[in-house]
Design a protein around this motif. Sequence first.
Motif, PDB file in Angstrom:
ATOM      1  N   GLY A 292       0.758  -1.121   0.155  1.00 31.17           N
ATOM      2  CA  GLY A 292       0.141  -0.268  -0.019  1.00 31.17           C
ATOM      3  C   GLY A 292       0.939   1.101   0.056  1.00 31.17           C
ATOM      4  O   GLY A 292       0.463   2.141  -0.643  1.00 31.17           O
ATOM      5  N   THR A 293       1.879   1.316   0.930  1.00 29.10           N
ATOM      6  CA  THR A 293       2.713   2.473   0.808  1.00 29.10           C
ATOM      7  C   THR A 293       3.388   2.516  -0.543  1.00 29.10           C
ATOM      8  O   THR A 293       3.687   3.689  -0.984  1.00 29.10           O
ATOM      9  CB  THR A 293       3.986   2.059   1.890  1.00 29.10           C
ATOM     10  OG1 THR A 293       3.483   1.813   3.092  1.00 29.10           O
ATOM     11  CG2 THR A 293       4.835   3.436   2.054  1.00 29.10           C
ATOM     12  N   TRP A 294       3.678   1.446  -1.321  1.00 27.64           N
ATOM     13  CA  TRP A 294       4.160   1.674  -2.406  1.00 27.64           C
ATOM     14  C   TRP A 294       3.388   2.108  -3.550  1.00 27.64           C
ATOM     15  O   TRP A 294       3.578   3.112  -4.338  1.00 27.64           O
ATOM     16  CB  TRP A 294       4.712   0.427  -3.121  1.00 27.64           C
ATOM     17  CG  TRP A 294       5.000   0.289  -4.627  1.00 27.64           C
ATOM     18  CD1 TRP A 294       4.400   0.072  -5.520  1.00 27.64           C
ATOM     19  CD2 TRP A 294       6.295   1.235  -5.236  1.00 27.64           C
ATOM     20  NE1 TRP A 294       4.953   0.066  -6.726  1.00 27.64           N
ATOM     21  CE2 TRP A 294       5.979   0.902  -6.695  1.00 27.64           C
ATOM     22  CE3 TRP A 294       7.345   1.877  -4.755  1.00 27.64           C
ATOM     23  CZ2 TRP A 294       6.935   1.618  -7.593  1.00 27.64           C
ATOM     24  CZ3 TRP A 294       8.132   2.310  -5.776  1.00 27.64           C
ATOM     25  CH2 TRP A 294       8.087   2.377  -7.069  1.00 27.64           C
ATOM     26  N   VAL A 295       2.106   1.722  -3.424  1.00 27.98           N
ATOM     27  CA  VAL A 295       0.979   2.275  -4.531  1.00 27.98           C
ATOM     28  C   VAL A 295       0.897   3.756  -4.292  1.00 27.98           C
ATOM     29  O   VAL A 295       0.794   4.166  -5.226  1.00 27.98           O
ATOM     30  CB  VAL A 295      -0.475   1.295  -4.117  1.00 27.98           C
ATOM     31  CG1 VAL A 295      -1.514   1.775  -5.003  1.00 27.98           C
ATOM     32  CG2 VAL A 295      -0.130  -0.047  -4.541  1.00 27.98           C
ATOM     33  N   HIS A 296       0.721   4.070  -3.070  1.00 30.60           N
ATOM     34  CA  HIS A 296       0.479   5.706  -2.785  1.00 30.60           C
ATOM     35  C   HIS A 296       1.853   6.567  -3.191  1.00 30.60           C
ATOM     36  O   HIS A 296       1.439   7.491  -3.826  1.00 30.60           O
ATOM     37  CB  HIS A 296      -0.004   5.728  -1.285  1.00 30.60           C
ATOM     38  CG  HIS A 296      -1.265   5.239  -1.314  1.00 30.60           C
ATOM     39  ND1 HIS A 296      -1.767   4.355  -0.177  1.00 30.60           N
ATOM     40  CD2 HIS A 296      -2.464   5.717  -1.731  1.00 30.60           C
ATOM     41  CE1 HIS A 296      -2.872   3.935  -0.246  1.00 30.60           C
ATOM     42  NE2 HIS A 296      -3.499   4.716  -1.361  1.00 30.60           N
ATOM     43  N   ARG A 297       2.765   5.858  -2.979  1.00 33.39           N
ATOM     44  CA  ARG A 297       4.021   6.850  -3.210  1.00 33.39           C
ATOM     45  C   ARG A 297       4.320   6.619  -4.674  1.00 33.39           C
ATOM     46  O   ARG A 297       4.464   7.689  -5.221  1.00 33.39           O
ATOM     47  CB  ARG A 297       5.318   6.164  -2.506  1.00 33.39           C
ATOM     48  CG  ARG A 297       6.812   6.502  -2.896  1.00 33.39           C
ATOM     49  CD  ARG A 297       7.040   7.712  -2.431  1.00 33.39           C
ATOM     50  NE  ARG A 297       8.284   8.540  -3.176  1.00 33.39           N
ATOM     51  CZ  ARG A 297       9.084   9.357  -2.720  1.00 33.39           C
ATOM     52  NH1 ARG A 297       8.736   9.827  -1.390  1.00 33.39           N
ATOM     53  NH2 ARG A 297      10.019   9.924  -3.339  1.00 33.39           N
ATOM     54  N   TRP A 298       3.965   5.778  -5.476  1.00 36.18           N
ATOM     55  CA  TRP A 298       4.279   5.545  -6.835  1.00 36.18           C
ATOM     56  C   TRP A 298       3.284   6.506  -7.476  1.00 36.18           C
ATOM     57  O   TRP A 298       3.417   7.179  -8.103  1.00 36.18           O
ATOM     58  CB  TRP A 298       4.187   4.090  -7.274  1.00 36.18           C
ATOM     59  CG  TRP A 298       3.991   4.191  -8.703  1.00 36.18           C
ATOM     60  CD1 TRP A 298       4.739   3.933  -9.534  1.00 36.18           C
ATOM     61  CD2 TRP A 298       2.839   3.943  -9.455  1.00 36.18           C
ATOM     62  NE1 TRP A 298       4.383   3.754 -11.117  1.00 36.18           N
ATOM     63  CE2 TRP A 298       3.226   3.738 -10.953  1.00 36.18           C
ATOM     64  CE3 TRP A 298       1.398   4.356  -9.386  1.00 36.18           C
ATOM     65  CZ2 TRP A 298       2.147   4.099 -11.929  1.00 36.18           C
ATOM     66  CZ3 TRP A 298       0.543   4.382 -10.477  1.00 36.18           C
ATOM     67  CH2 TRP A 298       0.987   4.076 -11.699  1.00 36.18           C
TER      68      TRP A 298
END
Length: 325
Positions: free
Chosen positions: A110-116
Amino acid sequence: MTIAPVQRSTSLGSSAWTDARLILALEEVVEKELDRHLKVAKEWMPHEFVPWSRGRDFPGVLGGEAWEPGDSKVTPLGRVALVVNLLTEDNLPSYHHEIATMFGREGAWGTWVHRWTAEEGRHGIAIRDYLLTTRAVDPDELERARMSHMSEGFASDNAHSMLQSVAYVAFQELATRISHRNTGHYAGCPLADQLLAKIANDENLHMVFYRNLLKAALEIAPDQAMRAIADVVTDFRMPGHGIPGFERAAAQIALGGVYNLRIHLDDVLQPVLRHLKVMEVDGLGPEGLRAQEELGVFLDGLDAQATKFDERQAARLARVAARKQ
Ligand SMILES: [Fe+2]
Ligand SMILES: [Fe+2]
């Protein structure tokens, strides 16, 4: 009575690897890659690449001057490619939906999805601000194209498979990087070149993230990952394929050397495949071996097609040069 598949430590029977289990098994890799990404990704400011002082009001509320093709020195090829790149970036809400649905919004994924998503958001903002401030393209036409493109949305071709989704984004991020970088080279504006180089750098880091994830997937589920790679490579479509007039724009972009079959093979597919040593992976079961073989045959065919394109392109350029003499 159904017997559960036998699980091996390195290569589980393909039926054992559901998407949910793969997502769980890769969570640790995502955490590590996210950490690495955050260390190497440098903050940059999109507004610094926009020559605001060159901006002028448009007609309508402010009664400014209408856009004219002569307003900007950006090349015709640069305009077409910049618009395709921008409209591709514009569909970010749909891309976010697709990856959030596939990878989830929890934990490291989830952190990756939002950061991306946040990083990608910068790309559309920067290119649009640049195009409107420099009056490089017709703003009304651009807005209508955005409305039409976004109203269609984007549905992933790979939503049915977690591994195909990872494989697709690994190649797609590199395709986007190359497309931005080459657009910059042909845009005829040093500032556009600088801006697109900056964006291309982001895309490269995205590619590295997904490529490393794909590498880990090849280790834990080699047969399924090989099948996913083969399916994605043999059926690849650019994310902007739904843009109005895409076919025509893509043909101009191909002829102009921004993105064509040769570039797709040599600068996008091969670097990822070589890095992952896809054609040398051993320990594959029959399913993986079949996919690896299919991939090899496809790449040979693509090379032959790319060579034909190169020859036609060389002949075309020679004709243009002869006409100029
Ligand atoms: Fe982007
Ligand atoms: Fe990206």
